[in-house]
Design a protein around this motif. Sequence first.
Motif, short mmCIF file in Angstrom:
data_model
loop_
_atom_site.label_atom_id
_atom_site.label_comp_id
_atom_site.label_asym_id
_atom_site.label_seq_id
_atom_site.Cartn_x
_atom_site.Cartn_y
_atom_site.Cartn_z
N GLY A 69 3.49 -6.27 7.31
CA GLY A 69 4.32 -5.10 7.61
C GLY A 69 5.28 -4.77 6.48
O GLY A 69 5.49 -3.61 6.15
N ILE A 70 5.86 -5.80 5.87
CA ILE A 70 6.75 -5.58 4.73
C ILE A 70 5.97 -5.01 3.54
O ILE A 70 6.43 -4.10 2.85
CB ILE A 70 7.48 -6.89 4.36
CG1 ILE A 70 8.48 -7.25 5.46
CG2 ILE A 70 8.18 -6.77 3.01
CD1 ILE A 70 9.09 -8.64 5.32
N ALA A 71 4.76 -5.53 3.31
CA ALA A 71 3.93 -5.00 2.23
C ALA A 71 3.57 -3.54 2.48
O ALA A 71 3.60 -2.71 1.55
CB ALA A 71 2.67 -5.84 2.08
N SER A 75 4.65 -0.32 0.17
CA SER A 75 3.63 0.63 -0.30
C SER A 75 4.00 2.05 0.09
O SER A 75 3.86 2.99 -0.71
CB SER A 75 2.27 0.25 0.28
OG SER A 75 1.30 1.18 -0.08
N GLY A 76 4.49 2.24 1.31
CA GLY A 76 4.94 3.56 1.73
C GLY A 76 6.10 4.07 0.90
O GLY A 76 6.18 5.26 0.57
N CYS A 77 7.02 3.17 0.53
CA CYS A 77 8.14 3.56 -0.33
C CYS A 77 7.64 3.98 -1.71
O CYS A 77 8.16 4.94 -2.30
CB CYS A 77 9.14 2.42 -0.45
SG CYS A 77 10.06 2.10 1.06
N GLY A 84 7.79 12.39 -4.48
CA GLY A 84 9.01 13.08 -4.90
C GLY A 84 9.01 13.45 -6.36
O GLY A 84 9.63 14.43 -6.77
N ARG A 85 8.31 12.69 -7.18
CA ARG A 85 8.31 12.94 -8.62
C ARG A 85 7.14 13.81 -9.08
O ARG A 85 7.23 14.47 -10.11
CB ARG A 85 8.26 11.62 -9.38
CG ARG A 85 9.53 10.84 -9.25
CD ARG A 85 9.46 9.57 -10.08
NE ARG A 85 10.68 8.81 -9.98
CZ ARG A 85 11.69 8.90 -10.82
NH1 ARG A 85 11.61 9.71 -11.84
NH2 ARG A 85 12.76 8.17 -10.66
#
Length: 128
Positions: A69-71, A75-77, A84-85
């Motif tokens: 879940g943290i991974a 990945s989503g971040c 955004g870029r």
Amino acid sequence: SSPLTEQPPASTQSQHHVPHSLPPRHLTLFDLVSIGVGGTIGSGIFVLNGLIAHQYAGPATFLSWIISGIAALLSGCCYAELSGRIPSAGSSYAYAFVALGELPAFVTAGMLSLEFLLSGSAVARSWG
């Protein structure tokens, strides 16, 4: 009017001429969407997690779910940062093309095709 229901312009319709020598299609739209959703969700988590917890991981199963879940969150971040870029429609191919060039984007497209092929076969195996 929704973008999903709009027809493409006539100029783009004429570019996608399909020759009549192709074999007939056997999978319906529902079949293809089901395979895609199953591959995206990973139907193996619904079929195999009890077996894995019982035979291999035991009580530490929740730790592997927390780590994965943290991974997934990280990945989503990363994708949020890229979207955004890079002001184009977001996909791994588009991001690789803008950031790295044509050859890495081509390799990324091949890897995505391989991923969908393998996840589709895993879905078919887990359902059958």
